[in-house]
Design a protein around this motif. Structure first.
Motif, mmCIF file in Angstrom:
data_model
loop_
_atom_site.group_PDB
_atom_site.id
_atom_site.type_symbol
_atom_site.label_atom_id
_atom_site.label_comp_id
_atom_site.label_asym_id
_atom_site.label_seq_id
_atom_site.Cartn_x
_atom_site.Cartn_y
_atom_site.Cartn_z
ATOM 1 N N ASP A 1 87.127 64.572 -30.774
ATOM 2 C CA ASP A 1 88.313 64.835 -29.958
ATOM 3 C C ASP A 1 88.656 63.615 -29.098
ATOM 4 O OD1 ASP A 1 86.176 65.099 -28.225
ATOM 5 O OD2 ASP A 1 86.933 66.868 -27.222
ATOM 6 N N ALA A 2 89.894 63.561 -28.652
ATOM 7 C CA ALA A 2 90.397 62.406 -27.918
ATOM 8 C C ALA A 2 89.628 62.172 -26.625
ATOM 9 C CB ALA A 2 91.886 62.594 -27.614
ATOM 10 N N ARG A 3 89.223 63.228 -25.957
ATOM 11 C CA ARG A 3 88.475 63.096 -24.702
ATOM 12 C C ARG A 3 87.131 62.412 -24.950
ATOM 13 N NH1 ARG A 3 85.173 67.396 -22.004
ATOM 14 N NH2 ARG A 3 85.588 68.371 -23.981
ATOM 15 N N CYS A 4 86.455 62.822 -25.986
ATOM 16 C CA CYS A 4 85.152 62.262 -26.344
ATOM 17 C C CYS A 4 85.303 60.802 -26.787
ATOM 18 C CB CYS A 4 84.539 63.103 -27.448
ATOM 19 S SG CYS A 4 82.790 63.322 -27.314
ATOM 20 N N ALA A 5 86.297 60.530 -27.587
ATOM 21 C CA ALA A 5 86.531 59.162 -28.057
ATOM 22 C C ALA A 5 86.892 58.252 -26.888
ATOM 23 C CB ALA A 5 87.650 59.149 -29.091
ATOM 24 N N GLY A 6 87.706 58.745 -25.969
ATOM 25 C CA GLY A 6 88.074 57.966 -24.792
ATOM 26 C C GLY A 6 86.875 57.675 -23.908
ATOM 27 N N LEU A 7 86.013 58.677 -23.734
ATOM 28 C CA LEU A 7 84.807 58.503 -22.931
ATOM 29 C C LEU A 7 83.886 57.469 -23.566
ATOM 30 C CD1 LEU A 7 83.022 59.373 -20.540
ATOM 31 C CD2 LEU A 7 82.069 61.132 -22.029
ATOM 32 N N ALA A 8 83.716 57.530 -24.869
ATOM 33 C CA ALA A 8 82.865 56.561 -25.567
ATOM 34 C C ALA A 8 83.424 55.148 -25.428
ATOM 35 C CB ALA A 8 82.726 56.936 -27.028
ATOM 36 N N ALA A 9 84.722 55.000 -25.592
ATOM 37 C CA ALA A 9 85.345 53.682 -25.459
ATOM 38 C C ALA A 9 85.234 53.155 -24.036
ATOM 39 C CB ALA A 9 86.811 53.757 -25.885
ATOM 40 N N LEU A 10 85.494 54.007 -23.063
ATOM 41 C CA LEU A 10 85.402 53.606 -21.655
ATOM 42 C C LEU A 10 83.985 53.180 -21.293
ATOM 43 C CD1 LEU A 10 86.802 53.413 -18.879
ATOM 44 C CD2 LEU A 10 86.086 55.768 -18.487
ATOM 45 N N CYS A 11 82.998 53.932 -21.739
ATOM 46 C CA CYS A 11 81.600 53.608 -21.443
ATOM 47 C C CYS A 11 81.188 52.297 -22.105
ATOM 48 C CB CYS A 11 80.679 54.734 -21.885
ATOM 49 S SG CYS A 11 80.833 56.202 -20.860
ATOM 50 N N THR A 12 81.637 52.070 -23.334
ATOM 51 C CA THR A 12 81.300 50.836 -24.033
ATOM 52 C C THR A 12 81.885 49.631 -23.312
ATOM 53 O OG1 THR A 12 81.232 52.016 -26.131
ATOM 54 C CG2 THR A 12 81.445 49.628 -26.243
ATOM 55 N N VAL A 13 83.134 49.728 -22.900
ATOM 56 C CA VAL A 13 83.773 48.632 -22.173
ATOM 57 C C VAL A 13 83.099 48.432 -20.817
ATOM 58 C CG1 VAL A 13 85.914 47.909 -21.061
ATOM 59 C CG2 VAL A 13 85.966 48.835 -23.373
ATOM 60 N N ALA A 14 82.778 49.532 -20.130
ATOM 61 C CA ALA A 14 82.131 49.417 -18.818
ATOM 62 C C ALA A 14 80.774 48.744 -18.924
ATOM 63 C CB ALA A 14 81.989 50.804 -18.187
ATOM 64 N N VAL A 15 79.989 49.122 -19.920
ATOM 65 C CA VAL A 15 78.667 48.503 -20.094
ATOM 66 C C VAL A 15 78.833 47.006 -20.411
ATOM 67 C CG1 VAL A 15 76.644 48.410 -21.599
ATOM 68 C CG2 VAL A 15 77.413 50.587 -20.703
ATOM 69 N N ALA A 16 79.799 46.666 -21.244
ATOM 70 C CA ALA A 16 80.013 45.265 -21.590
ATOM 71 C C ALA A 16 80.434 44.448 -20.368
ATOM 72 C CB ALA A 16 81.069 45.157 -22.688
ATOM 73 N N VAL A 17 81.383 44.943 -19.608
ATOM 74 C CA VAL A 17 81.877 44.204 -18.448
ATOM 75 C C VAL A 17 80.823 44.130 -17.345
ATOM 76 C CG1 VAL A 17 83.568 44.268 -16.568
ATOM 77 C CG2 VAL A 17 84.296 44.685 -18.912
ATOM 78 N N LEU A 18 80.248 45.274 -16.968
ATOM 79 C CA LEU A 18 79.256 45.273 -15.904
ATOM 80 C C LEU A 18 77.993 44.527 -16.309
ATOM 81 C CD1 LEU A 18 79.766 48.931 -14.673
ATOM 82 C CD2 LEU A 18 80.484 46.834 -13.521
ATOM 83 N N GLY A 19 77.606 44.657 -17.573
ATOM 84 C CA GLY A 19 76.454 43.887 -18.060
ATOM 85 C C GLY A 19 76.732 42.390 -18.013
ATOM 86 N N GLY A 20 77.945 42.002 -18.355
ATOM 87 C CA GLY A 20 78.312 40.596 -18.265
ATOM 88 C C GLY A 20 78.271 40.083 -16.842
ATOM 89 N N VAL A 21 78.686 40.909 -15.896
ATOM 90 C CA VAL A 21 78.652 40.524 -14.484
ATOM 91 C C VAL A 21 77.218 40.325 -14.015
ATOM 92 C CG1 VAL A 21 79.083 41.372 -12.147
ATOM 93 C CG2 VAL A 21 80.863 41.557 -13.884
ATOM 94 N N VAL A 22 76.361 41.271 -14.326
ATOM 95 C CA VAL A 22 74.974 41.193 -13.839
ATOM 96 C C VAL A 22 74.167 40.156 -14.599
ATOM 97 C CG1 VAL A 22 72.830 42.483 -13.590
ATOM 98 C CG2 VAL A 22 74.977 43.559 -13.006
ATOM 99 N N VAL A 23 74.218 40.196 -15.913
ATOM 100 C CA VAL A 23 73.404 39.283 -16.722
ATOM 101 C C VAL A 23 73.971 37.856 -16.692
ATOM 102 C CG1 VAL A 23 72.522 38.844 -19.043
ATOM 103 C CG2 VAL A 23 72.597 41.163 -18.166
ATOM 104 N N GLY A 24 75.295 37.758 -16.689
ATOM 105 C CA GLY A 24 75.931 36.446 -16.719
ATOM 106 C C GLY A 24 75.937 35.718 -15.382
#
Length: 107
Positions: A82-105
């Motif tokens: 469903d769209a809600r689940c797909a949106g949540l997965a996409a949002l979490c993936t982007v958040a982990v990438a951005v926040l991980g880049g901030v902390v690790v980078g």
């Protein structure tokens, strides 16, 4: 093919399940590196703690979504994501990438 014929999905469900696992593993590595950097004291203070916490929450939500989807793929004909689940997965993936880049980078 008649309407009552069994569906032969081939290897598609397995490929999809492996993609969910691969993405979850990538998110786990980002969280582990962020926590390691924070534990070493090389990350700057409160911003790093907040970024690690947000990354962990996003990782947890993505993991739960991925687990739910992988369980659905075990059936012969899984329900559409469903769209809600797909949106949540996409949002979490982007958040982990951005926040991980901030902390690790070092941001």
């Amino acid at each position: 093919m008649s309407g009552g014929a069994a569906r032969d999905p081939g290897l598609q469900p397995e490929r999809t399940r492996l993609a969910w696992r691969r993405t979850t593993l990538s998110c786990t590595v980002v969280v582990a590196l962020a926590v390691r950097r924070l534990a070493q004291g090389t990350a700057p203070g409160a911003a790093a703690i907040g970024a690690v916490a947000l990354t962990g929450v996003a990782w947890l939500l993505f993991g739960l979504t991925a687990h739910r989807r992988m369980r659905a793929l075990a059936t012969g004909r899984p329900a559409a994501l469903d769209a809600r689940c797909a949106g949540l997965a996409a949002l979490c993936t982007v958040a982990v990438a951005v926040l991980g880049g901030v902390v690790v980078g070092g941001g």
